[in-house]
Design a protein around this motif. Structure first.
Motif, PDB file in Angstrom:
ATOM      1  N   GLY A  29       0.840  -1.196   0.000  1.00 42.45           N
ATOM      2  CA  GLY A  29       0.000   0.000   0.000  1.00 42.45           C
ATOM      3  C   GLY A  29       0.875   1.245   0.000  1.00 42.45           C
ATOM      4  N   SER A  30       0.245   2.402   0.001  1.00 45.08           N
ATOM      5  CA  SER A  30       1.004   3.652  -0.037  1.00 45.08           C
ATOM      6  C   SER A  30       1.859   3.859   1.220  1.00 45.08           C
ATOM      7  CB  SER A  30       0.067   4.843  -0.234  1.00 45.08           C
ATOM      8  OG  SER A  30      -0.882   4.891   0.806  1.00 45.08           O
ATOM      9  N   GLU A  31       1.485   3.220   2.310  1.00 48.80           N
ATOM     10  CA  GLU A  31       2.251   3.349   3.559  1.00 48.80           C
ATOM     11  C   GLU A  31       3.206   2.184   3.780  1.00 48.80           C
ATOM     12  OE1 GLU A  31       2.063   6.104   5.555  1.00 48.80           O
ATOM     13  OE2 GLU A  31       0.741   6.892   3.984  1.00 48.80           O
ATOM     14  N   THR A  45      -6.828   1.246   2.116  1.00 46.49           N
ATOM     15  CA  THR A  45      -5.620   1.821   1.538  1.00 46.49           C
ATOM     16  C   THR A  45      -5.596   1.556   0.039  1.00 46.49           C
ATOM     17  OG1 THR A  45      -3.198   1.977   1.737  1.00 46.49           O
ATOM     18  CG2 THR A  45      -4.138  -0.222   1.882  1.00 46.49           C
ATOM     19  N   ASP A  46      -4.772   2.318  -0.634  1.00 47.04           N
ATOM     20  CA  ASP A  46      -4.557   2.029  -2.046  1.00 47.04           C
ATOM     21  C   ASP A  46      -3.579   0.873  -2.151  1.00 47.04           C
ATOM     22  OD1 ASP A  46      -2.324   3.452  -1.141  1.00 47.04           O
ATOM     23  OD2 ASP A  46      -1.962   4.354  -3.085  1.00 47.04           O
ATOM     24  N   ILE A  47      -3.558   0.249  -3.325  1.00 47.92           N
ATOM     25  CA  ILE A  47      -2.606  -0.821  -3.612  1.00 47.92           C
ATOM     26  C   ILE A  47      -1.667  -0.302  -4.689  1.00 47.92           C
ATOM     27  CG2 ILE A  47      -2.298  -3.152  -4.502  1.00 47.92           C
ATOM     28  CD1 ILE A  47      -5.094  -3.798  -3.524  1.00 47.92           C
ATOM     29  N   GLN A  48      -0.394  -0.386  -4.428  1.00 46.64           N
ATOM     30  CA  GLN A  48       0.610   0.032  -5.389  1.00 46.64           C
ATOM     31  C   GLN A  48       0.797  -1.073  -6.438  1.00 46.64           C
ATOM     32  OE1 GLN A  48       2.198   3.181  -5.188  1.00 46.64           O
ATOM     33  NE2 GLN A  48       0.489   3.372  -3.763  1.00 46.64           N
ATOM     34  N   PHE A  69      -7.510  -0.439  -4.831  1.00 47.87           N
ATOM     35  CA  PHE A  69      -7.781  -0.183  -3.421  1.00 47.87           C
ATOM     36  C   PHE A  69      -8.139  -1.483  -2.727  1.00 47.87           C
ATOM     37  CE2 PHE A  69      -8.634   3.712  -5.637  1.00 47.87           C
ATOM     38  CZ  PHE A  69      -8.026   4.656  -4.826  1.00 47.87           C
ATOM     39  N   GLU A  71      -9.982  -2.794   1.042  1.00 53.57           N
ATOM     40  CA  GLU A  71     -10.603  -2.527   2.345  1.00 53.57           C
ATOM     41  C   GLU A  71     -10.477  -3.803   3.158  1.00 53.57           C
ATOM     42  OE1 GLU A  71     -14.683  -0.863   4.390  1.00 53.57           O
ATOM     43  OE2 GLU A  71     -14.841  -1.837   2.444  1.00 53.57           O
ATOM     44  N   VAL A  79     -10.946  -6.157  -2.611  1.00 52.90           N
ATOM     45  CA  VAL A  79      -9.949  -5.535  -3.479  1.00 52.90           C
ATOM     46  C   VAL A  79     -10.643  -5.072  -4.757  1.00 52.90           C
ATOM     47  CG1 VAL A  79      -7.825  -5.884  -4.791  1.00 52.90           C
ATOM     48  CG2 VAL A  79      -8.129  -7.032  -2.584  1.00 52.90           C
TER      49      VAL A  79
END
Length: 147
Positions: A29-31, A45-48, A69, A71, A79
């Motif tokens: 994810g972005s984090e 979160t988003d998925i890279q 994304f 959840e 997803v």
């Protein structure tokens, strides 16, 4: 004692890819990278672009995703992916041809942008997205087969 699982649902614009219980799911994810197990705290979160994996019946299954994304709920992971392909289904030669075509389209769009006669941001954006999808497929598939 009943084994706890997460219901994993992976959907792309083209089709549903997965809809069954799994032991764990993980992605980037972005984090940063994450792994979700049954009972996980809720988050979105988003998925890279890269690898999304899940574990079922003790085996890891790997998919190449080009973004989207996820959840996470205590008993479910949803997803929404731009694309999702099992690594074994990736045709590396086809992905390499797609990468070449996208690279040529990107170069042409940038040349047109230099003329500044029309807005080519959409062309550049599409070509860049296509290149990123192809690059992700190539990277993950070649890593899998050891090329």
């Amino acid at each position: 004692m009943r084994e706890r699982k997460i219901q994993l649902c992976i959907v792309t614009p083209a089709k549903p890819v997965v809809d069954w219980p799994v032991e764990a799911v993980g992605a980037l994810g972005s984090e940063g990278a994450f792994t979700a197990l049954p009972g996980h705290i809720t988050f979105l979160t988003d998925i890279q672009p890269g690898l999304l994996w899940y574990k079922t019946e003790g085996q890891n299954k790997d998919l190449a995703v080009s973004g989207g994304f996820i959840e996470i709920l205590p008993d479910k992971a949803i997803v929404l992916a731009d694309s999702a392909e099992y690594l074994d289904d990736i045709d590396v030669e086809r992905a390499e041809r797609a990468m070449k075509r996208a690279s040529e389209r990107l170069a042409a769009a940038k040349a047109e942008a230099a003329d500044a006669e029309h807005d080519v941001r959409t062309d550049i954006s599409r070509a860049t997205a296509s290149m990123n999808r192809a690059a992700t497929r190539i990277k993950l598939a070649t890593r899998r087969i050891g090329r």
